[in-house]
Enzyme design. Structure first.
Site, PDB file in Angstrom:
ATOM      1  N   ASP A  70      69.734 -14.268  -9.184  1.00 24.98           N
ATOM      2  CA  ASP A  70      69.595 -15.720  -9.073  1.00 24.98           C
ATOM      3  C   ASP A  70      69.872 -16.109  -7.631  1.00 24.98           C
ATOM      4  O   ASP A  70      70.616 -15.417  -6.924  1.00 24.98           O
ATOM      5  CB  ASP A  70      70.614 -16.426  -9.974  1.00 24.98           C
ATOM      6  CG  ASP A  70      70.215 -16.357 -11.448  1.00 24.98           C
ATOM      7  OD1 ASP A  70      69.016 -16.335 -11.719  1.00 24.98           O
ATOM      8  OD2 ASP A  70      71.113 -16.324 -12.297  1.00 24.98           O
TER       9      ASP A  70
ATOM     10  N   ASP B 114      73.726 -16.586 -15.548  1.00 24.80           N
ATOM     11  CA  ASP B 114      74.920 -17.389 -15.805  1.00 24.80           C
ATOM     12  C   ASP B 114      74.794 -18.274 -17.033  1.00 24.80           C
ATOM     13  O   ASP B 114      75.786 -18.805 -17.512  1.00 24.80           O
ATOM     14  CB  ASP B 114      75.252 -18.258 -14.585  1.00 24.80           C
ATOM     15  CG  ASP B 114      74.085 -19.134 -14.156  1.00 24.80           C
ATOM     16  OD1 ASP B 114      73.082 -19.194 -14.896  1.00 24.80           O
ATOM     17  OD2 ASP B 114      74.175 -19.748 -13.082  1.00 24.80           O
TER      18      ASP B 114
END
Length: 956
Positions: A362, A648
């Protein structure tokens, strides 16, 4: 039974069984109430599983095949000693203390077995403690309202009456009654067995007579929030929760072993069965020799000697510390990784790290600092070009953006405490700088929230309704390209102008959000629900465009360059638009000439087979959905590559589980993502993944070094004892040797000598190898192919050649010792020869552990840098010399008993120089033969596809 005693605007009070729950839903509990309730109800945690019993851990070590064989050898030696004791009328000191030695030798075997088992048990206990310590490094955290503030605390500190906020991805920390809920659905499979999320409703009548699955007004400990948000009051904690009552659901995790450990266990069994086979083969060969020399098979000395030699050969074949020492190095490595912020949850991840070829990361918080800062605001006419924003429209943008968020910020005497998404937090920082209502709590108190539609990655919008100046104001924030199409107050020219500004900022790698609003009447408000989102989120007035930037981490660029040098392909996955993603990726060095970038929309148009064929071309994925990550992982894995994936959110859990190395964010990650991951990055940093890969490669190599050290010695001992037995029985059968030998028992090395070598040339160097860092840069090598043998990279041939060399040198030493005694001490030919072989084998095996630290010859290594290994070698050799020089010990170990110890001196003199030159030459030859671990050129920044057929395609 639940009884509602009183419920006013702010106060609630329940009586559940004998537990009274009283709290203020606006401010939560105060400090005095928290302290009193924690003392009364205790910590919010279930009873811990029983600690590992040291005695049980010790006994479990005796299940290993290697230990069983050694115990059998010890028992057989005791039986043989007892038989001889009976026949000699227990004459302990007759015939050169023969009976005494026969009892001491199995005792030494037993001592080594018990010592190794103790080491294994201690390591098992330490591993259990290490796992407990690692759990504490990543505690479950929850957001609660206390003293009027929303704060983040450890879930174990939650108590009865706490007001807890939950949102998508959270693990619910306790049982409780919902106070508010917005599109809230919860996965309760651990309690109900239903995999589909259960929708919750705070307005449902509270009836505990309903089954758990039907209590939509309640949430339960350990369940996971799938969608939406909610607030609940805690009614039960720890063992009083529904999960606590069903204790069989809270079973301790079964310990898992990695593929590497499976290989080690198999290797141990192979050598164990080899030992048994050699034990039997030795008997057969000695019987054949006895018949060939026309000697009697009824000779008791023959059977006694044959059994001793067979036992010695079995002991020689067994690397006793193989499993224990490998586990020690693995545990040391995992603890070191934890100190570097990479918390390894399972052992299999360590081996996978060494093979990692692709890292899908990410952008936000991992490659960047996760500290979003608002750079500029555009309301269609004005820009915020000054630090102090005075334009009312621009301040309105900040205030409305702060209202339409779930984040919170507290300024405690200059120390900021934040909770929530970094993008939303950036509004709160600006709110403090420019608004009269400096803090969100003040803003919310003046403009209370009436309804919320949480952000959704498919809608790319979040909406909330507030009472502002006695009017119902609907505020929406989200992706500009989505929100602008829902605005009614701008024409096509104005829309195009705003979109051009959006693209301009995106090309500068800014993250851009749009905010819109509209007034709604009470009739509309009464019809609002989660079912008519499309109708709610439409007809906006455009308020403003906000540009933000999340600066790259200082370590990100260097870590990405290090990845490429290590043959690892870094990939960036982001929800930003394509232009922003490419700009950031170029800045970080991820996107270079020849690379491609793709959006989630275009990715949907590509079939799985086509993606598998072209996956290596893409370095950037923009505007992707969480489920796209799963496709990316699968495509790489179909190309036989080991993939690390960061995530996440709760929607990242499938990709984290499917990847070879799932890396959850320790700070911003949801509890659902942490549970699905193999590794938790305590600092959310990309550089930590790279460090973990480096450590994984290093640990793998250290374990290979220890295994090689053990196996080289075992091979050398087998050659010395088995081949030596055949060779020297033939030599000693000549008339000249027979006349000198007389009735001397022919053996090569006693079992006690072999075990002494193994104990001291394996044990201390193995631990030192685990603690010692090599100067070898493993990040200049290609990734380890995940299906490769543990003997790959030339280790197999290197191990065999070195084992052969040491075995042959030891046989030469044996003959030289026998030859010396032939002329100088004819009554001690065998003990002198054995002492010489014992020292040469022991010294060369000990020095071999230093040789394994580097491809350079020992004489060129820096003793100061490698002091741990050098010290362990000196320590090991010292114990070998003590046995050779101390007369009483030499007698016990069937060595040469003479104060001058001439064979010992010769052995020490011959051991080192005879070993260094040939071993270095062997190493150089094997290094030339190995192409798989060929180093990259320092200027090479490419990615190499490792394939099972060893054919690789190089991507610039």
């Amino acid at each position: 039974m639940t009884k509602l005693q009183k419920k006013s605007h702010n106060q609630i009070q329940y009586q559940i069984n004998e537990i009274e729950i009283k709290t203020d839903i606006k401010t939560g509990l105060n400090e005095n109430e928290i302290k009193a309730r924690q003392e009364k109800y205790g910590k919010n945690k279930l009873d811990e599983t029983k600690k590992l019993n040291p005695f049980i851990a010790y006994l479990s070590q005796f299940k290993d095949i290697l230990v069983i064989i050694l115990l059998f050898a010890s028992l057989l030696s005791y039986i043989l000693a007892i038989v001889n004791g009976v026949e000699s009328n227990w004459n302990w000191y007759g015939n050169n203390n023969r009976l005494l030695i026969e009892f001491i030798e199995p005792t030494i075997i037993l001592f080594v077995v018990l010592t190794n088992s103790a080491i294994g048990a201690i390591q098992e206990i330490k591993s259990a403690k290490a796992i407990d310590a690692l759990k504490k490094l990543s505690p479950l955290q929850s957001r609660v309202i206390r003293n009027g503030n929303l704060m983040l605390i450890e879930a174990t500190d939650i108590t009865i009456g706490d007001i807890v906020m939950v949102e998508s991805g959270d693990v619910i920390p306790a049982d409780g009654y919902l106070l508010t809920s917005s599109n809230l659905s919860v996965i309760e499979s651990s309690l109900t067995g239903e995999s589909e999320p259960a929708f919750k409703d705070a307005n449902m009548a509270r009836n505990l007579q309903l089954p758990i699955a039907d209590r939509r007004f309640m949430v339960y400990s350990s369940s996971i929030v799938a969608t939406g948000t909610g607030y609940f009051v805690v009614t039960a904690i720890a063992k009083n929760t529904e999960l606590g009552k069903i204790s069989n659901l809270v079973s301790s995790q079964k310990s898992t072993i990695s593929p590497l450990q499976i290989k080690i266990n198999k290797l141990g069994k192979i050598f164990g069965y080899t030992g048994l086979a050699l034990f039997c083969l030795s008997f057969i060969v000695q019987i054949i020799f006895q018949l060939a020399t026309k000697s009697s098979l009824t000779d008791k000395i023959f059977w006694s000697t044959s059994i001793v030699n067979a036992i010695s050969l079995a002991v020689a074949a067994i690397p006793e510390g193989l499993i224990a020492f490998s586990s020690i190095i693995l545990a040391i490595g995992i603890q070191r990784m934890a100190k570097q912020k990479a918390i390894v949850k399972d052992l299999m991840a360590v081996e996978a790290l060494g093979s990692c070829a692709v890292i899908c990361s990410d952008k936000t918080g991992t490659l960047t600092q996760n500290k979003m800062t608002i750079i500029d605001i555009f309301d269609g006419k004005n820009f915020s070009s000054k630090k102090q924003i005075t334009n009312e429209n621009l301040i309105k943008v900040i205030e409305y953006g702060s209202l339409c968020s779930e984040a919170n910020l507290i300024n405690d005497n200059g120390i900021y405490k934040v909770a929530g998404d970094p993008t939303e937090i950036s509004f709160l920082y600006e709110l403090e700088k420019h608004s009269i209502n400096k803090y969100k709590n003040n803003l919310i108190s003046q403009h209370p929230r009436l309804f919320t539609i949480p952000f959704d990655s498919s809608r790319k919008l979040m909406t909330s309704i507030h009472l502002i100046n006695n009017e119902n104001i609907l505020i929406t924030k989200g992706a500009p390209d989505v929100l602008l199409h829902k605005c009614a107050n701008i024409n096509q020219i104005e829309k195009q102008k705003i979109l051009e500004q959006n693209e301009k900022w995106a090309n500068q790698a800014y993250r851009v959000l749009a905010i819109g609003y509209r007034k709604v009447d009470n009739l509309f408000l009464n019809k609002v629900s989660q079912k008519n989102i499309e109708e709610i989120e439409s007809g906006f007035e455009f308020l403003g465009l906000i540009a933000m930037i999340d600066p790259p981490r200082e370590t990100a660029r260097e870590s990405i360059l290090q990845c490429k040098r290590a043959g690892i392909k870094p990939i960036m996955i982001t929800g930003d638009n394509l232009n922003t993603a490419i700009a950031i990726a170029k800045n970080l060095g991820i996107f270079t000439s020849g690379d491609k970038a793709i959006t989630g929309t275009d990715l949907d148009k590509i079939s799985d087979d086509e993606l598998t064929k072209t996956i290596e071309q893409y370095s950037v994925y923009a505007r992707v959905k969480p489920e796209d990550k799963l496709r990316i992982v699968n495509a790489w894995q179909k190309n036989e590559q080991v993939v690390a994936m960061t995530g996440d959110g709760v929607n990242d859990a499938p990709a984290l589980k499917a990847s070879d190395i799932g890396c959850a964010m320790g700070i911003t990650g949801t509890e659902a993502s942490k549970q699905a991951a193999n590794i938790i990055l305590a600092d959310d940093n990309f550089a930590t993944i790279v460090k973990a890969v480096d450590n994984g490669r290093s640990i793998y190599q250290k374990i290979k070094n220890v295994i090689q050290n053990l196996l080289i010695t075992s091979i050398a001992e087998i050659i010395l004892v088995f081949i030596g037995l055949l060779v020297f029985r033939a030599i000693f059968s000549s008339i000249s040797w027979k006349s000198q030998l007389g009735n001397q028992e022919i053996y090569i090395l006693s079992a006690s000598q072999l075990l002494w070598i193994n104990l001291f040339t394996h044990g201390f160097p193995a631990i030192a190898l685990g603690l010692q860092d090599s100067k070898e840069n493993f990040m200049n090598h290609r990734p380890i192919y995940k299906y490769e043998s543990i003997f790959s990279g030339g280790m197999g041939i290197d191990t065999l050649c070195k084992g052969l060399l040491i075995g042959v040198l030891s046989m030469m030493g044996y003959y030289l010792g026998a030859l010396w005694a032939y002329y100088n001490s004819p009554n001690n030919i065998i003990s002198a020869a054995s002492t010489m072989a014992f020292l040469i084998l022991g010294i060369t095996a000990a020095f071999n552990s230093i040789n394994l630290m580097s491809s350079k010859p020992i004489i060129l290594l820096n003793p100061i840098y490698y002091w741990k290994v050098y010290l362990s070698v000196i320590f090991s050799i010292s114990f070998l010399i003590i046995v050779a020089f101390a007369n009483k010990l030499a007698l016990v170990f069937k060595g040469y008993v003479n104060l001058k110890s001439a064979p010992a001196l010769i052995g020490i003199g011959l051991g080192l120089p005879m070993f260094l030159i040939p071993i270095y030459l062997i190493q150089k030859v094997t290094n030339l033969l190995v192409s798989k671990f060929e180093k990259f050129d320092s200027n090479n920044s490419g990615f190499v596809m490792i394939k099972s057929n060893n054919k690789s395609k190089h991507i610039q």
